[in-house]
Motif scaffolding. Structure first.
Motif, PDB file in Angstrom:
ATOM      1  N   ASP A 141     -13.936   3.271   3.181  1.00  0.00           N
ATOM      2  CA  ASP A 141     -13.202   3.673   4.453  1.00  0.00           C
ATOM      3  C   ASP A 141     -13.426   2.866   5.630  1.00  0.00           C
ATOM      4  OD1 ASP A 141     -12.648   5.921   2.806  1.00  0.00           O
ATOM      5  OD2 ASP A 141     -14.499   6.992   3.273  1.00  0.00           O
TER       6      ASP A 141
ATOM      7  N   ARG B 128      -3.362   4.266  -4.226  1.00  0.00           N
ATOM      8  CA  ARG B 128      -4.036   3.797  -3.102  1.00  0.00           C
ATOM      9  C   ARG B 128      -5.427   4.328  -3.235  1.00  0.00           C
ATOM     10  NH1 ARG B 128       0.871   5.555  -0.517  1.00  0.00           N
ATOM     11  NH2 ARG B 128       0.343   7.519  -0.103  1.00  0.00           N
TER      12      ARG B 128
ATOM     13  N   ILE C 198      -7.891   1.289  -2.253  1.00  0.00           N
ATOM     14  CA  ILE C 198      -8.784   1.559  -1.167  1.00  0.00           C
ATOM     15  C   ILE C 198     -10.382   1.652  -1.635  1.00  0.00           C
ATOM     16  CG2 ILE C 198      -9.335   3.035   0.889  1.00  0.00           C
ATOM     17  CD1 ILE C 198      -6.263   3.527   0.875  1.00  0.00           C
TER      18      ILE C 198
ATOM     19  N   HIS D 182      -8.871  -2.861   9.809  1.00  0.00           N
ATOM     20  CA  HIS D 182      -8.708  -3.070   8.318  1.00  0.00           C
ATOM     21  C   HIS D 182      -8.662  -4.296   7.715  1.00  0.00           C
ATOM     22  CE1 HIS D 182      -4.909  -4.106  10.537  1.00  0.00           C
ATOM     23  NE2 HIS D 182      -4.390  -4.846   9.564  1.00  0.00           N
TER      24      HIS D 182
ATOM     25  N   TYR E 132      -8.060  -6.507   3.567  1.00  0.00           N
ATOM     26  CA  TYR E 132      -7.191  -6.396   2.301  1.00  0.00           C
ATOM     27  C   TYR E 132      -7.712  -7.915   1.530  1.00  0.00           C
ATOM     28  CZ  TYR E 132      -3.363  -9.306   3.283  1.00  0.00           C
ATOM     29  OH  TYR E 132      -2.230 -10.202   3.830  1.00  0.00           O
TER      30      TYR E 132
ATOM     31  N   GLU F 103      -5.676   2.996   7.309  1.00  0.00           N
ATOM     32  CA  GLU F 103      -4.242   2.612   6.928  1.00  0.00           C
ATOM     33  C   GLU F 103      -3.280   2.699   8.031  1.00  0.00           C
ATOM     34  OE1 GLU F 103      -2.930   4.657   3.416  1.00  0.00           O
ATOM     35  OE2 GLU F 103      -4.970   5.700   3.246  1.00  0.00           O
TER      36      GLU F 103
ATOM     37  N   TRP G 139      -8.260  -2.927  -0.636  1.00  0.00           N
ATOM     38  CA  TRP G 139      -7.922  -2.606   0.872  1.00  0.00           C
ATOM     39  C   TRP G 139      -9.171  -1.889   1.313  1.00  0.00           C
ATOM     40  CZ3 TRP G 139      -3.533  -3.086   4.308  1.00  0.00           C
ATOM     41  CH2 TRP G 139      -3.877  -2.550   5.306  1.00  0.00           C
ATOM     42  N   ALA G 140      -9.654  -2.166   2.551  1.00  0.00           N
ATOM     43  CA  ALA G 140     -10.782  -1.185   3.104  1.00  0.00           C
ATOM     44  C   ALA G 140     -10.258  -1.128   4.619  1.00  0.00           C
ATOM     45  CB  ALA G 140     -11.865  -2.142   3.070  1.00  0.00           C
TER      46      ALA G 140
ATOM     47  N   LEU H 240       0.827  -1.178   0.062  1.00  0.00           N
ATOM     48  CA  LEU H 240      -0.192   0.132   0.015  1.00  0.00           C
ATOM     49  C   LEU H 240       1.049   1.125   0.009  1.00  0.00           C
ATOM     50  CD1 LEU H 240      -3.024   0.382   0.014  1.00  0.00           C
ATOM     51  CD2 LEU H 240      -2.844   0.779   2.568  1.00  0.00           C
TER      52      LEU H 240
ATOM     53  N   GLY I  41     -10.570  -3.592  -6.830  1.00  0.00           N
ATOM     54  CA  GLY I  41      -9.525  -2.806  -6.346  1.00  0.00           C
ATOM     55  C   GLY I  41      -8.483  -2.368  -7.685  1.00  0.00           C
TER      56      GLY I  41
END
Length: 307
Positions: free
Chosen positions: A182, A175, A179, A260, A262, A254, A250-251, A167, A204
């Protein structure tokens, strides 16, 4: 693997052997993935004598690389750590893992087995002496044990760190594509379903949009999950997906220590990771093959050859 499966059944006495044995055609028991502390098919290791428990571990070791076997044993040991953290209220126990064998490894062309308990599920299907290796689930709670500002135990640390490195190398534009939300989902999206979902949207960022360094890190991340398998199986799986497009998503936050998630998707490949407890200290990881879990690939080849 066939020899270890045969040795396991030989090591079990009458009642234990009966609880461990299932017909290969019992799909409800065989196509099973449950990483929560719930009842499950098979015989519990806590009910076996030392020879039976050792035979079960020897079978598990045929499916995992030395590093992944060490991760699996850390996951098992964490049951005692978690039980202490919860004030011993739930009675968790490192012996609460089950083994089940489907079919007869000594005689059958088609057989399978699973070693499973809280935060650990390894399923292998063997058809005509070809091994179909999935799903493989490893989780950890707590994901990290610290003392004095230093890490004491973190069995799934590489799975998180490599994804964070990836990432970081993407830059703002990469990114933004990677991502996809959120907020992290509550759990891995494939969950405990016997059939993993097809492509999960949004996909993604594709590997083709990454820098050479980013593509190398994504390849390394996939290899980390494939290397849970013994070398010959890992190499075969790598060759199987070679040349296909990979996507990384990714969710969530960060920031380390926050919720988090992925995933990596490719041709018949799904890797999921989540760390979504409020303190970001409870990890789930899974390696699945949406079209080939539980031996669907080798069973299709067997049927085609037989008919």
């Amino acid at each position: 693997m066939r020899a270890a499966g045969t040795a396991l059944l030989a090591a079990l006495d009458g009642p234990a052997g009966e609880r461990a044995r299932y017909a290969f055609t019992d799909d409800a028991a065989r196509r099973w993935l449950e990483y929560r502390p719930r009842p499950r098919p098979g015989v519990c290791l806590a009910d076996l004598d030392p020879a039976g428990r050792k035979a079960a571990h020897r079978l598990l070791a045929t499916a995992l690389s030395p590093a992944a076997y060490a991760q699996a044993m850390a996951v098992v040991a964490l049951e005692e750590v978690l039980d202490r953290a919860e004030g011993w209220r739930r009675g968790r126990h490192s012996g609460d893992y089950w083994v089940a064998v489907f079919g007869d490894p000594a005689r059958d062309d088609r057989w399978a087995w699973r070693f499973e308990g809280h935060h650990l599920s390894v399923s292998m299907t063997v058809v005509d002496d070809q091994v179909s290796p999935a799903p493989i689930f490893l989780g950890a709670n707590p994901a990290t044990v610290r003392h004095g500002g230093r890490t004491v135990l973190r069995p799934l640390g590489p799975e998180e760190d490599l994804a964070r490195d990836l990432l970081e190398t993407m830059g703002p534009a990469g990114r933004a594509a990677a991502i996809v939300a959120d907020e992290a989902p509550a759990d891995i999206l494939s969950a405990t379903r016997p059939t993993a979902p097809g492509p999960i949207e949004p996909l993604g960022v594709p590997a083709t949009r990454l820098t050479p360094g980013g593509r190398a890190l994504l390849t390394h991340l996939v290899a980390l999950y494939l290397d849970r398998l013994p070398v010959e199986l890992a190499q075969r799986e790598a060759a199987r997906i070679d040349g296909g497009e990979l996507h990384f998503a990714w969710a969530g936050s960060e920031a380390p220590g926050q919720r988090h998630y992925y995933r990596v998707q490719g041709d018949d490949l799904l890797i999921e990771y989540d760390n979504t407890s409020p303190d970001g200290n409870h990890a789930h990881t899974v390696l699945r093959r949406p079209a080939s879990d539980f031996g669907a690939d080798v069973l299709a080849e067997h049927r085609a050859a037989a008919h």
